[in-house]
Write a protein that holds these residues in place. Sequence first.
Motif, PDB file in Angstrom:
ATOM      1  N   PRO A  32     110.629  39.947  26.434  1.00  0.00           N
ATOM      2  CA  PRO A  32     109.299  39.438  26.085  1.00  0.00           C
ATOM      3  C   PRO A  32     108.829  38.267  26.938  1.00  0.00           C
ATOM      4  O   PRO A  32     107.621  38.114  27.162  1.00  0.00           O
ATOM      5  N   GLU A  33     109.755  37.451  27.431  1.00  0.00           N
ATOM      6  CA  GLU A  33     109.329  36.290  28.210  1.00  0.00           C
ATOM      7  C   GLU A  33     108.646  36.677  29.518  1.00  0.00           C
ATOM      8  O   GLU A  33     107.948  35.853  30.129  1.00  0.00           O
ATOM      9  N   ASN A  34     108.834  37.922  29.959  1.00  0.00           N
ATOM     10  CA  ASN A  34     108.130  38.345  31.169  1.00  0.00           C
ATOM     11  C   ASN A  34     106.618  38.274  30.999  1.00  0.00           C
ATOM     12  O   ASN A  34     105.903  38.099  31.991  1.00  0.00           O
ATOM     13  N   GLY A  35     106.118  38.405  29.769  1.00  0.00           N
ATOM     14  CA  GLY A  35     104.680  38.317  29.543  1.00  0.00           C
ATOM     15  C   GLY A  35     104.112  36.962  29.932  1.00  0.00           C
ATOM     16  O   GLY A  35     103.272  36.864  30.844  1.00  0.00           O
ATOM     17  N   PRO A  36     104.545  35.864  29.271  1.00  0.00           N
ATOM     18  CA  PRO A  36     104.022  34.552  29.658  1.00  0.00           C
ATOM     19  C   PRO A  36     104.426  34.114  31.057  1.00  0.00           C
ATOM     20  O   PRO A  36     103.653  33.421  31.735  1.00  0.00           O
ATOM     21  N   LEU A  37     105.611  34.511  31.507  1.00  0.00           N
ATOM     22  CA  LEU A  37     106.004  34.159  32.874  1.00  0.00           C
ATOM     23  C   LEU A  37     105.075  34.824  33.890  1.00  0.00           C
ATOM     24  O   LEU A  37     104.598  34.180  34.838  1.00  0.00           O
ATOM     25  N   THR A  38     104.809  36.111  33.689  1.00  0.00           N
ATOM     26  CA  THR A  38     103.920  36.821  34.597  1.00  0.00           C
ATOM     27  C   THR A  38     102.515  36.245  34.553  1.00  0.00           C
ATOM     28  O   THR A  38     101.858  36.079  35.600  1.00  0.00           O
ATOM     29  N   ALA A  39     102.025  35.932  33.366  1.00  0.00           N
ATOM     30  CA  ALA A  39     100.688  35.359  33.248  1.00  0.00           C
ATOM     31  C   ALA A  39     100.589  34.037  34.003  1.00  0.00           C
ATOM     32  O   ALA A  39      99.591  33.768  34.705  1.00  0.00           O
ATOM     33  N   ALA A  40     101.618  33.195  33.882  1.00  0.00           N
ATOM     34  CA  ALA A  40     101.611  31.918  34.598  1.00  0.00           C
ATOM     35  C   ALA A  40     101.677  32.121  36.105  1.00  0.00           C
ATOM     36  O   ALA A  40     101.003  31.419  36.884  1.00  0.00           O
TER      37      ALA A  40
END
Length: 380
Positions: free
Chosen positions: A361-369
């Motif tokens: 799941p952390e790929n979501g906020p990491l990718t957005a950033a």
Amino acid sequence: MAVQVDGTVAAGWERVREEFEAFAAAEAVSPEAQLAVHHRGRRVVDLWAGEDTTADTLTGVYSITKGAAHLVVALLVQDGVLDLERPVSEYWPEFTGHGKERLTLRQLVSHQSGLINTPEGFTLDEIADDALIAARLAGAKPYWEPGTAYGYHAFVIGALTGEVVRRATGKTLAEVYEERIRAPYGLDLYIGLPAELEPRWKPVLPQVPTAEGLAALAGGPLPPELMETAFNWHVKPPMDLVAYANDPRVKSRGPASAGGVGTARGVAGMYAAAIGELAGRPALLKPETAAEVARLHTPGDDRVTPEKDHFGLGFERQPLVGPQAFGHCGAAGGLGFADPVTEVAYGYTRRRFGFPGGPAPENGPLTAAVMAAARAAVQG
């Protein structure tokens, strides 16, 4: 939990570090993760977190390996060595029966053959051997009529496409990858880990289910019925994904579906080389080739995983990034992708298997950033 985060980010990419630190602190146990990002050929993010992981720690990357395998196929298509519209059986005469003789290479690479496994499945020793998998599947009956549907060929797609590569070039897929991609750029992403690099390898660690993960899993859709077969869970005992990545045979042989070993730096570097200049070398893929591998090849539902509109040409599409982005996740939670529009290449690995599996799941906020920073850099 306090998790040590090390590494650097370039000016303007600080938000990526903040997101990385936030997720690492929220984990119940250390994720043992790495994150690397290139922008316009320059590494702008280089982070790692954990008690026993550094930037140079090598570990199993699971299906991120498929990105390396399909980059080889894309290069050979670009060179004219492989023809996507040619039947697979013209390269591989034993690949026949049950309608397989009509299957094109384009359909094979985009997971349309129906050869997701065999009813008896594979032992761990067998599933680490791409040549054996290819030989066994060549005359096997598919789970659907080839070319009429698609479904994730989790542990066999690299063996199937790799056999076509071998028939067309006289070299294994791993040999072509080493010569054309890994060695020229010095990438820490291996299809078959060299024995001298064993001291840098660390095992994948078992997953630790969280309350949030269990709730999401319980409330989500049931997996398609063929998922058990494709992931070799229909054998007795069912295949253990952690044991698979840590098995010495998998590490050394490097099955091209999910047996690669690498670092986030290696993953990001490969995708950076695919779309742009890196280390003084031109992009591996021409713009038209990159567009073709990203283009949707499989509309509708995946028959193996709960995905829709899943694949480009072997690569997984990246709808959260953009329509021209392409990449592939790994079962422990890792992800690699390239976006030619923003000139971003992303590599994320974790040794602590995420729950329930697939891109964590952390790929979501990491990718957005990452994407926000890339767009800001272009506008600035």
